[in-house]
Design a protein around this motif. Structure first.
Motif, short mmCIF file in Angstrom:
data_model
loop_
_atom_site.label_atom_id
_atom_site.label_comp_id
_atom_site.label_asym_id
_atom_site.label_seq_id
_atom_site.Cartn_x
_atom_site.Cartn_y
_atom_site.Cartn_z
N GLY A 1 0.82 -1.21 0.00
CA GLY A 1 0.00 0.00 0.00
C GLY A 1 0.84 1.25 0.00
N PHE A 2 0.65 2.05 1.04
CA PHE A 2 1.32 3.36 1.10
C PHE A 2 1.81 3.61 2.52
N TYR A 3 3.02 4.16 2.63
CA TYR A 3 3.53 4.55 3.95
C TYR A 3 4.30 5.85 3.85
N ALA A 4 3.99 6.75 4.76
CA ALA A 4 4.73 8.02 4.84
C ALA A 4 4.69 8.48 6.28
N ILE A 5 5.47 9.51 6.56
CA ILE A 5 5.40 10.16 7.87
C ILE A 5 4.58 11.44 7.69
N ALA A 6 3.55 11.57 8.52
CA ALA A 6 2.68 12.75 8.47
C ALA A 6 2.90 13.59 9.71
N ASP A 7 2.34 14.79 9.71
CA ASP A 7 2.42 15.65 10.90
C ASP A 7 1.10 15.61 11.66
N PHE B 1 1.78 7.08 8.84
CA PHE B 1 0.54 7.25 8.06
C PHE B 1 0.57 6.15 7.02
N MET B 2 -0.30 5.16 7.14
CA MET B 2 -0.25 4.07 6.16
C MET B 2 -1.62 3.62 5.71
N LEU B 3 -1.64 3.08 4.52
CA LEU B 3 -2.87 2.56 3.90
C LEU B 3 -2.56 1.21 3.30
N SER B 4 -3.52 0.29 3.39
CA SER B 4 -3.27 -1.07 2.90
C SER B 4 -3.37 -1.19 1.38
N ARG B 5 -3.84 -0.14 0.71
CA ARG B 5 -3.92 -0.19 -0.75
C ARG B 5 -3.10 0.95 -1.35
N PRO B 6 -2.61 0.77 -2.57
CA PRO B 6 -1.83 1.85 -3.18
C PRO B 6 -2.68 3.08 -3.45
N LEU B 7 -2.04 4.22 -3.51
CA LEU B 7 -2.75 5.46 -3.79
C LEU B 7 -3.08 5.59 -5.27
N SER B 8 -4.16 6.30 -5.55
CA SER B 8 -4.46 6.67 -6.93
C SER B 8 -3.40 7.66 -7.40
N ALA B 9 -3.32 7.85 -8.72
CA ALA B 9 -2.32 8.78 -9.27
C ALA B 9 -2.52 10.17 -8.71
N GLU B 10 -3.79 10.57 -8.57
CA GLU B 10 -4.09 11.91 -8.06
C GLU B 10 -3.56 12.09 -6.64
N TYR B 11 -3.77 11.09 -5.79
CA TYR B 11 -3.32 11.24 -4.39
C TYR B 11 -1.81 11.10 -4.27
N GLN B 12 -1.23 10.28 -5.15
CA GLN B 12 0.23 10.18 -5.18
C GLN B 12 0.84 11.54 -5.49
N ALA B 13 0.23 12.22 -6.43
CA ALA B 13 0.74 13.54 -6.82
C ALA B 13 0.60 14.52 -5.66
N ARG B 14 -0.49 14.40 -4.93
CA ARG B 14 -0.72 15.30 -3.80
C ARG B 14 0.34 15.14 -2.72
N VAL B 15 0.72 13.87 -2.48
CA VAL B 15 1.72 13.60 -1.44
C VAL B 15 3.04 14.30 -1.75
N GLY B 16 3.32 14.40 -3.05
CA GLY B 16 4.57 15.04 -3.45
C GLY B 16 4.56 16.55 -3.29
N ASP C 1 -5.59 13.71 7.47
CA ASP C 1 -5.94 13.41 6.07
C ASP C 1 -6.32 11.94 5.90
N ILE C 2 -6.25 11.13 6.95
CA ILE C 2 -6.34 9.68 6.77
C ILE C 2 -7.70 9.23 6.23
N PHE C 3 -8.81 9.81 6.69
CA PHE C 3 -10.11 9.38 6.16
C PHE C 3 -10.23 9.78 4.68
N ASP C 4 -9.72 10.94 4.32
CA ASP C 4 -9.74 11.37 2.92
C ASP C 4 -8.99 10.35 2.06
N PHE C 5 -7.79 9.97 2.51
CA PHE C 5 -6.99 9.01 1.72
C PHE C 5 -7.67 7.63 1.69
#
Ligand SMILES: [Zn+2]
Length: 414
Positions: free
Chosen positions: A53-59, A381-396, A404-408
């Motif tokens: 899925g997805f893993y990052a450090i959030a604030d 901050f992690m999600l069990s499924r990969p992000l969509s292209a749109e959300y991947q772009a947002r993370v950058g 933001d977790i419920f949104d993601f």
């Protein structure tokens, strides 16, 4: 309403879940527990979440305390929107110190309540009952705490016989099982097909007592990981986030590193010059003595607040002071609950009021570990499924927040 209809909450849109969706608030899970757990192979399921899925450090939101951040997560917004910036505040109109014990000060709607109103079956389960009342604000669904699992009623909690459902008695307040019970109850609800959206909020009792690598923390994190595995088996989208990190607040000698700010200011400027409010204060403080790294200070005598603030900034261990207006603006906190100024401890320092307001005997020999400051803002901050292209772009391009977790989880997976 169709399943793709978008629901607006606090300026953001959310989709109804099309598969069971579980958001876990892994209370006090500093990113260092995850790093250690991965390295020591304690977390096979979380490891799978991260690799698939997805893993990052959030604030986290400031102050980095439990209730402000849990409220931020379910509101999808910072404290200035929902109004909860601590457990305790000074009411300027009455001069009285007020403990926040229910949802009466919650100033916004929540994602949970809005999705339930739109027809989703929502369940919110917390470790402590006080938090349950806030998170359940306006929610027509299932909402209970493991602390009071034995007393849940259909009228108050949307569910009864919770102990029978989970298969054991409600745990002790100071047991790691207070958190595991939350996860097990969520699993039972999913197995029975009784919920589409779950918010499972744990307790940070273990993290206050045990560092990454300590037996207590390692076992607890293994136990949580095993339950994450079961949620994945059940086909849920799982999002995991923390309300705040956790840092060793002791000096080189291993003793708690504490600035008793009210005492120091009143010694310098005279009795009654300053009142320090510790927003971490709570009836259950055995594990941290009501000491965190963020306090609000009020000028209560003849010395002007800016003079007190200057003096506070010079005290070793105080990392940052900001006047109330600046603090509220910079950290998106509600101005009406702000002090004349705030004081934030440096990484390894907590700030208290006076020694007689903080009982450290409950530490029982373990080091003081706590949170509240800027050093506890980074959270997993992690999600069990990969992000969509749109959300991947947002993370950058955008600062990722724990709220933001419920949104993601609802809008952002591929
Ligand atoms: Zn917490």
């Amino acid at each position: 309403m169709g399943t793709n209809a978008e629901i607006r909450v606090n300026g953001r849109s959310y989709r109804r879940p099309t598969v069971p969706t579980v958001v876990i608030c892994f209370d006090g899970c500093d990113p260092r527990y995850i790093a250690h757990g991965l390295e020591a192979n304690l977390l096979p399921n979380i490891s799978r979440v991260i690799s698939q899925g997805f893993y990052a450090i959030a604030d986290a939101a400031m102050p980095t305390f439990t209730n402000p951040n849990n409220m931020s997560i379910v509101a999808g917004a910072p404290p200035k929107v929902h109004g909860i910036a601590g457990n305790y505040y000074l009411d300027r109109a009455t001069g009285k110190e007020v403990m926040i014990t229910d949802a009466s000060l919650v100033a916004s709607g929540t994602i949970l309540a809005a999705l339930a109103d739109a027809g989703a079956r929502v369940a919110a389960i917390t470790a402590k009952d006080k938090l349950r009342k806030m998170l359940g604000s306006g929610l027509k669904g299932i909402c209970f705490s493991s602390e009071r699992a034995g007393e849940a009623t259909l009228a108050e909690n949307g569910i009864e016989n919770v102990e029978a459902l989970v298969g054991r008695k409600a745990p002790d307040m100071y047991s790691p099982d207070l958190s595991l019970f939350v996860l097990d109850a969520g699993i039972k609800l999913l197995e029975a097909g009784r919920a589409d959206l779950l918010y499972l909020s744990l307790s940070d009792m273990v993290q206050h007592a045990a560092a990454p690598g300590d037996a207590l923390a390692d076992q607890f994190n293994r136990d949580v990981d095993q339950r994450v595995g079961r949620l994945l088996e059940l086909g849920a989208v799982v999002g995991i986030v923390a309300d705040h990190g956790m840092t060793d607040k002791s000096g080189p000698d291993g003793r708690p590193q504490v600035v008793y700010l009210e005492t120091l200011l009143n010694q310098q400027f005279g009795a009654g010059s300053a009142r320090v409010i510790c927003p971490i204060t709570d009836p259950f403080v055995k594990h941290h003595g009501a000491l965190g790294s963020f306090v609000r200070v009020y000028a209560t005598g003849d010395t002007p607040a800016d003079v007190l603030m200057d003096a506070a900034a010079r005290i070793p261990g105080v990392g940052l002071v900001l006047d109330g207006v600046s603090a509220a603006g910079r950290f998106e906190m509600p101005l009406e609950r702000e002090g004349d100024f705030v004081a934030i401890g440096d990484t390894h320092t907590v700030i208290g009021s006076r020694p007689d307001e903080h009982d450290l005997t409950g530490l029982n020999g373990h080091k003081l570990r706590s949170h509240g400051g800027l050093s506890e803002q980074p959270v997993p901050f992690m999600l069990s499924r990969p992000l969509s292209a749109e959300y991947q772009a947002r993370v950058g391009t955008q600062r990722l927040r724990n709220f933001d977790i419920f949104d993601f989880a609802l809008n952002g997976t591929a």
